[in-house]
Design an enzyme around this catalytic site. Structure first.
Site, PDB file in Angstrom:
ATOM      1  N   LYS A   1      -2.464  -2.028  -3.201  1.00  0.00           N
ATOM      2  CA  LYS A   1      -3.532  -1.176  -2.643  1.00  0.00           C
ATOM      3  C   LYS A   1      -3.140   0.289  -2.840  1.00  0.00           C
ATOM      4  O   LYS A   1      -2.466   0.886  -2.004  1.00  0.00           O
ATOM      5  CB  LYS A   1      -3.707  -1.505  -1.153  1.00  0.00           C
ATOM      6  CG  LYS A   1      -4.713  -0.608  -0.424  1.00  0.00           C
ATOM      7  CD  LYS A   1      -5.154  -1.217   0.897  1.00  0.00           C
ATOM      8  CE  LYS A   1      -5.970  -0.250   1.701  1.00  0.00           C
ATOM      9  NZ  LYS A   1      -6.650  -0.865   2.851  1.00  0.00           N
TER      10      LYS A   1
ATOM     11  N   GLU B   1       0.829  -1.220   0.000  1.00  0.00           N
ATOM     12  CA  GLU B   1       0.000   0.000   0.000  1.00  0.00           C
ATOM     13  C   GLU B   1       0.861   1.267   0.000  1.00  0.00           C
ATOM     14  O   GLU B   1       1.251   1.746   1.062  1.00  0.00           O
ATOM     15  CB  GLU B   1      -0.934   0.008   1.220  1.00  0.00           C
ATOM     16  CG  GLU B   1      -1.827   1.240   1.248  1.00  0.00           C
ATOM     17  CD  GLU B   1      -2.795   1.294   2.425  1.00  0.00           C
ATOM     18  OE1 GLU B   1      -2.754   0.405   3.289  1.00  0.00           O
ATOM     19  OE2 GLU B   1      -3.583   2.239   2.487  1.00  0.00           O
TER      20      GLU B   1
HETATM   21  P1  13P Z   1      -9.216   4.219   4.031  1.00  0.00           P
HETATM   22  O1  13P Z   1     -10.101   3.474   3.062  1.00  0.00           O
HETATM   23  O2  13P Z   1      -9.965   4.885   5.139  1.00  0.00           O
HETATM   24  O3  13P Z   1      -8.249   5.124   3.331  1.00  0.00           O
HETATM   25  O4  13P Z   1      -8.359   3.136   4.782  1.00  0.00           O
HETATM   26  C1  13P Z   1      -7.794   2.108   4.077  1.00  0.00           C
HETATM   27  C2  13P Z   1      -6.587   1.646   4.754  1.00  0.00           C
HETATM   28  O5  13P Z   1      -6.463   0.498   5.076  1.00  0.00           O
HETATM   29  C3  13P Z   1      -5.513   2.615   5.015  1.00  0.00           C
HETATM   30  O6  13P Z   1      -4.331   1.935   5.323  1.00  0.00           O
END
Ligand code: 13P
Length: 335
Positions: A219, A177
């Site tokens: 992600k 991510e």
């Molecule tokens: P949000 O969808 O609130 O951005 O959170 C996703 C997430 O896992 C952030 O690390």
């Protein structure tokens, strides 16, 4: 580690138009969410809330996995079933956040590096023992004056790939991510440029460190203007720019791209995902969701810490998950 087993898990995470619920808020972050609804952030209240989420009727039709926090993966329901067992009974894959948060990056004034590599091999082993099948690590890239620096992008990309390799060797599918934050007044082109640079750096490190593309999930953020930008932009442009960027940067061997919501409203996060899927029939990867706020905002509002509100809060979660699952097919018809 048998990579083909991990690849099967990665495919299951994006199968059947399902997505992930990110319920891995750290104690500090869930505290802020609870403050907003006047609920005390005690360990029991955090457990009750996560239990509420996991017990929501029919979520397993739309949610393939839930990302847990270290405290949560060790907790049990009020009647003594471990939360992990509850998930397994519902055919929901347990996941775990393994990063230790974004900390100040030495040598850069306002940027961060995500920590948590020290001791990660042992923690992965423990989480596998507790039933986790996938992991998450969030790197944060900020846009602002002189930001992001190439230094912040590359140190974070390096750490993301290190984490991903350690997870694969230890038996967890890594969710990689790299979040380009929407904070700021930058326009959509700046977001696109920074996201492209970030994803290229991440996949360069992933290649250099031998991370198996088939056994990971990306992600990313969507390509949207900063939250203080005054431009108006429609969902078609967001979808076009996001998919174009992903096509340039993400190898076709990655099975799934599961977006974060990043501060978008629930409706916007669903609409933009839907537009991407409706406009693009034949992409190499599944486009799905791994939302935290965009799945939980209405749930928290419906719950407010009141026992009598549990069922309506659960209905709010199932509804959001269903709408996002429709968006995975490009069939979302609005709120
Ligand atoms: P949000 O969808 O609130 O951005 O959170 C996703 C997430 O896992 C952030 O690390």
């Amino acid at each position: 580690m048998d990579i083909s087993k991990l690849a099967i898990t990665a495919q299951a995470m994006v199968a059947d138009n399902k997505g992930l619920l990110a319920a891995d808020e750290s104690t500090g972050t869930i505290g802020k969410r609870f403050d907003a609804i006047n609920v005390i952030s005690s360990e029991d209240n955090r457990r009750d809330y996560r239990e509420l989420l996991l017990r929501a009727q029919d979520i397993e039709k739309f949610i393939s996995g839930v990302i847990l926090y270290d405290e949560t993966i060790r907790q049990s329901t009020t009647d003594g079933i471990s939360l992990v067992d509850l998930m397994v009974q519902k055919n929901i894959i347990p996941g775990i956040k393994v990063d230790a948060g974004a900390k100040p990056l030495s040598g850069s004034e306002n940027e961060t590096i995500t920590e948590g590599l020290d001791g990660l091999v042992a923690r992965v082993e423990e989480y596998v023992g507790l039933g986790a099948q996938f992991a998450k690590w969030r790197a944060v890239i900020k846009i602002g004056s002189d930001m992001p620096s190439g230094y912040a992008i590359h140190t974070n990309a390096h750490a993301l790939a290190r984490y991903a390799k350690i997870c694969q060797e230890g038996g967890l599918v890594p969710i990689v991510e790299p979040e380009v934050l929407m904070d700021g007044d930058h326009d959509v082109e700046v977001c696109q440029h920074v996201t492209e640079e970030t994803l290229n750096a991440v996949f360069g490190e992933i290649y250099a460190q031998g991370v198996e593309l088939e056994a990971m999930i990306l992600k990313p953020n969507m390509i949207i203007p900063g939250s203080d930008c005054l431009d108006t932009i429609d969902t078609l442009e967001i979808a076009d720019r996001t998919v174009a960027t992903l096509k340039r940067c993400v190898p076709a061997a990655v099975p799934g791209i599961m977006f974060l919501s990043g501060g978008q409203s629930e409706a916007d996060a669903t609409l933009n995902l839907n537009t991407m899927n409706a406009q693009n029939g034949n992409l190499p990867w599944k486009l799905s969701y791994s939302y935290g706020r965009a799945l939980q905002a209405s749930v928290l509002q419906a719950w407010k810490g009141v026992g009598d509100n549990v069922v309506s809060a659960q209905k709010a979660l199932t509804l959001r998950a269903k709408l996002n699952s429709e968006a995975c097919k490009g069939n979302y018809l609005g709120e």
